[in-house]
Design a protein around this motif. Structure first.
Motif, mmCIF file in Angstrom:
data_model
loop_
_atom_site.group_PDB
_atom_site.id
_atom_site.type_symbol
_atom_site.label_atom_id
_atom_site.label_comp_id
_atom_site.label_asym_id
_atom_site.label_seq_id
_atom_site.Cartn_x
_atom_site.Cartn_y
_atom_site.Cartn_z
ATOM 1 N N GLY A 132 0.910 -0.995 0.095
ATOM 2 C CA GLY A 132 -0.008 0.068 0.145
ATOM 3 C C GLY A 132 0.869 1.203 -0.240
ATOM 4 O O GLY A 132 2.035 1.228 -0.373
ATOM 5 N N LEU A 133 0.337 2.423 0.459
ATOM 6 C CA LEU A 133 1.116 3.625 0.780
ATOM 7 C C LEU A 133 1.663 3.561 2.215
ATOM 8 O O LEU A 133 0.917 3.529 3.083
ATOM 9 C CB LEU A 133 0.203 4.744 0.193
ATOM 10 C CG LEU A 133 -0.175 4.983 -0.866
ATOM 11 C CD1 LEU A 133 -1.687 5.603 -1.237
ATOM 12 C CD2 LEU A 133 0.822 5.739 -1.884
ATOM 13 N N ARG A 134 2.936 4.099 2.384
ATOM 14 C CA ARG A 134 3.801 4.214 3.509
ATOM 15 C C ARG A 134 4.190 5.591 3.664
ATOM 16 O O ARG A 134 4.811 5.949 3.061
ATOM 17 C CB ARG A 134 4.629 3.084 3.892
ATOM 18 C CG ARG A 134 5.483 3.163 4.952
ATOM 19 C CD ARG A 134 6.578 2.072 5.219
ATOM 20 N NE ARG A 134 7.360 2.265 4.332
ATOM 21 C CZ ARG A 134 8.003 1.366 3.621
ATOM 22 N NH1 ARG A 134 7.563 0.364 3.361
ATOM 23 N NH2 ARG A 134 9.108 1.801 2.623
ATOM 24 N N PRO A 135 3.589 6.378 4.560
ATOM 25 C CA PRO A 135 4.098 7.901 4.794
ATOM 26 C C PRO A 135 5.557 7.649 5.093
ATOM 27 O O PRO A 135 6.298 6.770 5.925
ATOM 28 C CB PRO A 135 3.523 8.302 5.861
ATOM 29 C CG PRO A 135 2.177 7.362 6.220
ATOM 30 C CD PRO A 135 2.450 5.999 5.635
ATOM 31 N N VAL A 136 6.558 8.623 4.454
ATOM 32 C CA VAL A 136 7.816 8.606 4.417
ATOM 33 C C VAL A 136 8.552 9.780 5.079
ATOM 34 O O VAL A 136 9.096 9.903 5.963
ATOM 35 C CB VAL A 136 8.670 8.113 3.202
ATOM 36 C CG1 VAL A 136 10.048 8.204 3.498
ATOM 37 C CG2 VAL A 136 8.323 6.928 2.767
ATOM 38 N N ARG A 137 7.951 10.979 4.498
ATOM 39 C CA ARG A 137 8.356 12.320 4.834
ATOM 40 C C ARG A 137 7.540 13.422 4.304
ATOM 41 O O ARG A 137 6.413 13.093 3.635
ATOM 42 C CB ARG A 137 9.873 12.470 4.454
ATOM 43 C CG ARG A 137 9.881 12.552 2.595
ATOM 44 C CD ARG A 137 11.347 12.843 2.189
ATOM 45 N NE ARG A 137 11.234 12.658 0.805
ATOM 46 C CZ ARG A 137 11.146 13.851 -0.314
ATOM 47 N NH1 ARG A 137 10.405 14.787 0.178
ATOM 48 N NH2 ARG A 137 11.193 13.569 -1.400
ATOM 49 N N TYR A 138 7.674 14.512 4.484
ATOM 50 C CA TYR A 138 6.808 15.719 3.926
ATOM 51 C C TYR A 138 7.845 16.331 2.889
ATOM 52 O O TYR A 138 8.858 16.201 2.856
ATOM 53 C CB TYR A 138 6.534 16.712 5.084
ATOM 54 C CG TYR A 138 5.981 16.167 6.373
ATOM 55 C CD1 TYR A 138 4.589 16.465 6.261
ATOM 56 C CD2 TYR A 138 6.560 15.563 7.363
ATOM 57 C CE1 TYR A 138 3.949 15.788 7.315
ATOM 58 C CE2 TYR A 138 5.782 15.253 8.365
ATOM 59 C CZ TYR A 138 4.414 15.179 8.291
ATOM 60 O OH TYR A 138 3.635 14.818 9.210
ATOM 61 N N LEU A 139 7.018 17.003 2.197
ATOM 62 C CA LEU A 139 7.557 17.687 0.938
ATOM 63 C C LEU A 139 8.704 18.652 1.116
ATOM 64 O O LEU A 139 9.895 18.762 0.467
ATOM 65 C CB LEU A 139 6.774 18.480 0.227
ATOM 66 C CG LEU A 139 5.477 17.557 -0.702
ATOM 67 C CD1 LEU A 139 4.548 18.737 -1.273
ATOM 68 C CD2 LEU A 139 6.331 17.264 -1.869
ATOM 69 N N SER A 140 8.746 19.236 2.513
ATOM 70 C CA SER A 140 9.854 19.972 3.012
ATOM 71 C C SER A 140 11.131 19.116 3.332
ATOM 72 O O SER A 140 12.397 19.695 3.341
ATOM 73 C CB SER A 140 9.447 20.655 4.188
ATOM 74 O OG SER A 140 9.401 19.655 5.454
ATOM 75 N N GLY A 141 10.918 17.810 3.165
ATOM 76 C CA GLY A 141 12.091 17.101 3.633
ATOM 77 C C GLY A 141 12.157 16.379 5.069
ATOM 78 O O GLY A 141 12.928 15.551 5.558
ATOM 79 N N ALA A 142 11.307 17.138 5.675
ATOM 80 C CA ALA A 142 11.151 16.575 7.172
ATOM 81 C C ALA A 142 10.590 15.332 7.477
ATOM 82 O O ALA A 142 9.916 14.973 6.426
ATOM 83 C CB ALA A 142 10.213 17.572 8.022
ATOM 84 N N PRO A 143 11.160 14.387 8.159
ATOM 85 C CA PRO A 143 10.709 12.832 8.306
ATOM 86 C C PRO A 143 9.251 12.879 8.872
ATOM 87 O O PRO A 143 9.015 13.810 9.603
ATOM 88 C CB PRO A 143 11.583 12.442 9.272
ATOM 89 C CG PRO A 143 12.330 13.387 10.152
ATOM 90 C CD PRO A 143 12.208 14.647 9.134
ATOM 91 N N TYR A 144 8.409 11.879 8.592
ATOM 92 C CA TYR A 144 7.239 11.637 8.775
ATOM 93 C C TYR A 144 7.275 11.417 10.597
ATOM 94 O O TYR A 144 7.890 10.519 10.607
ATOM 95 C CB TYR A 144 6.475 10.403 8.109
ATOM 96 C CG TYR A 144 5.057 10.049 8.695
ATOM 97 C CD1 TYR A 144 4.015 11.019 8.571
ATOM 98 C CD2 TYR A 144 5.062 8.944 9.161
ATOM 99 C CE1 TYR A 144 2.930 10.651 9.092
ATOM 100 C CE2 TYR A 144 3.733 8.354 9.840
ATOM 101 C CZ TYR A 144 2.578 9.450 9.709
ATOM 102 O OH TYR A 144 1.360 9.081 9.963
ATOM 103 N N ASN A 145 6.445 11.955 10.985
ATOM 104 C CA ASN A 145 6.663 11.736 12.571
ATOM 105 C C ASN A 145 5.481 11.097 13.190
ATOM 106 O O ASN A 145 5.237 10.859 14.468
ATOM 107 C CB ASN A 145 6.689 13.117 13.162
ATOM 108 C CG ASN A 145 5.425 14.008 13.183
ATOM 109 O OD1 ASN A 145 4.307 13.364 12.566
ATOM 110 N ND2 ASN A 145 5.251 15.291 13.385
ATOM 111 N N GLY A 146 4.899 10.190 12.440
ATOM 112 C CA GLY A 146 3.787 9.459 12.815
ATOM 113 C C GLY A 146 2.363 10.014 13.214
ATOM 114 O O GLY A 146 1.447 9.599 13.776
#
Length: 193
Positions: free
Chosen positions: A9-23
């Motif tokens: 499926g789709l797994r969140p990785v990061r934001y467009l800004s480059g910041a990591p996905y924080n859950g």
């Protein structure tokens, strides 16, 4: 070494800004009248209603071109023996990564050929919307490789941002790609259900 054929499926990785996905995720309601199973990594859209406490309802009954609110990252258990996914026709709450600036990892299906480096910046559709594994609880969503286009009409499901940079992932059959949701309900005032 060949890429593993293991859709997730789709797994969140990061934001467009480059910041990591924080859950971060928000709680949404799925009524028992919704007869579509919802798996972790599956997309959901607003259903145009809410529970008695005003928590917005969603449905996993999504298809190509539908505006979506986000991706399910968790299911609130009802009992100690609840499944890791939301079974069809069961009233339940799901946690959705609904920030329109999220970037997700997803596998391609490689049907009709694999995506290439030249496809970065293209849009594409998704396949396997309502499918998933009842044992792992994971969605079987994949990029429909044969739909990648540089001249879409804006209804394509995702924008291809780049290749997932992992040692066991390479451009070719079953590669994992970074994508952004192309039709998000929280962007540009897209109407709900």
């Amino acid at each position: 070494m060949a890429n593993a054929d293991a859709p997730f499926g789709l797994r969140p990785v990061r934001y467009l800004s480059g910041a990591p996905y924080n859950g971060a995720a928000n709680l949404y309601y799925v009524p028992s009248t919704d007869n579509t199973a919802i798996y972790i990594g599956g997309m959901v859209k607003l259903a145009g209603s809410a529970d008695a406490d005003g928590i917005a309802s969603v449905t996993g009954n999504v298809s190509t071109g539908n505006p979506v609110v986000g991706v399910v990252v968790g299911v609130k258990p009802v009992t100690a023996t609840s499944t890791t996914y939301r079974e069809a026709s069961v009233e339940q709450y799901v946690f959705v990564a609904d920030d329109p600036n999220l970037v997700f990892a997803i596998q391609e299906d490689s049907v009709g050929g694999a995506l290439a480096a030249a496809n970065v910046g293209n849009t594409a559709d998704i396949t396997g919307f309502t499918g998933g594994s009842t044992s792992t609880g994971r969605s079987s969503l994949e990029i429909d490789s044969s739909t990648a286009t540089a001249s879409g009409d804006g209804t394509e499901d995702v924008l291809i941002v780049g290749l997932v940079q992992e040692p066991d992932n390479a451009i070719g059959t079953n590669a994992n790609w970074l994508v952004r949701l192309n039709n998000h309900q929280f962007v540009d005032g897209v109407a709900g259900a």
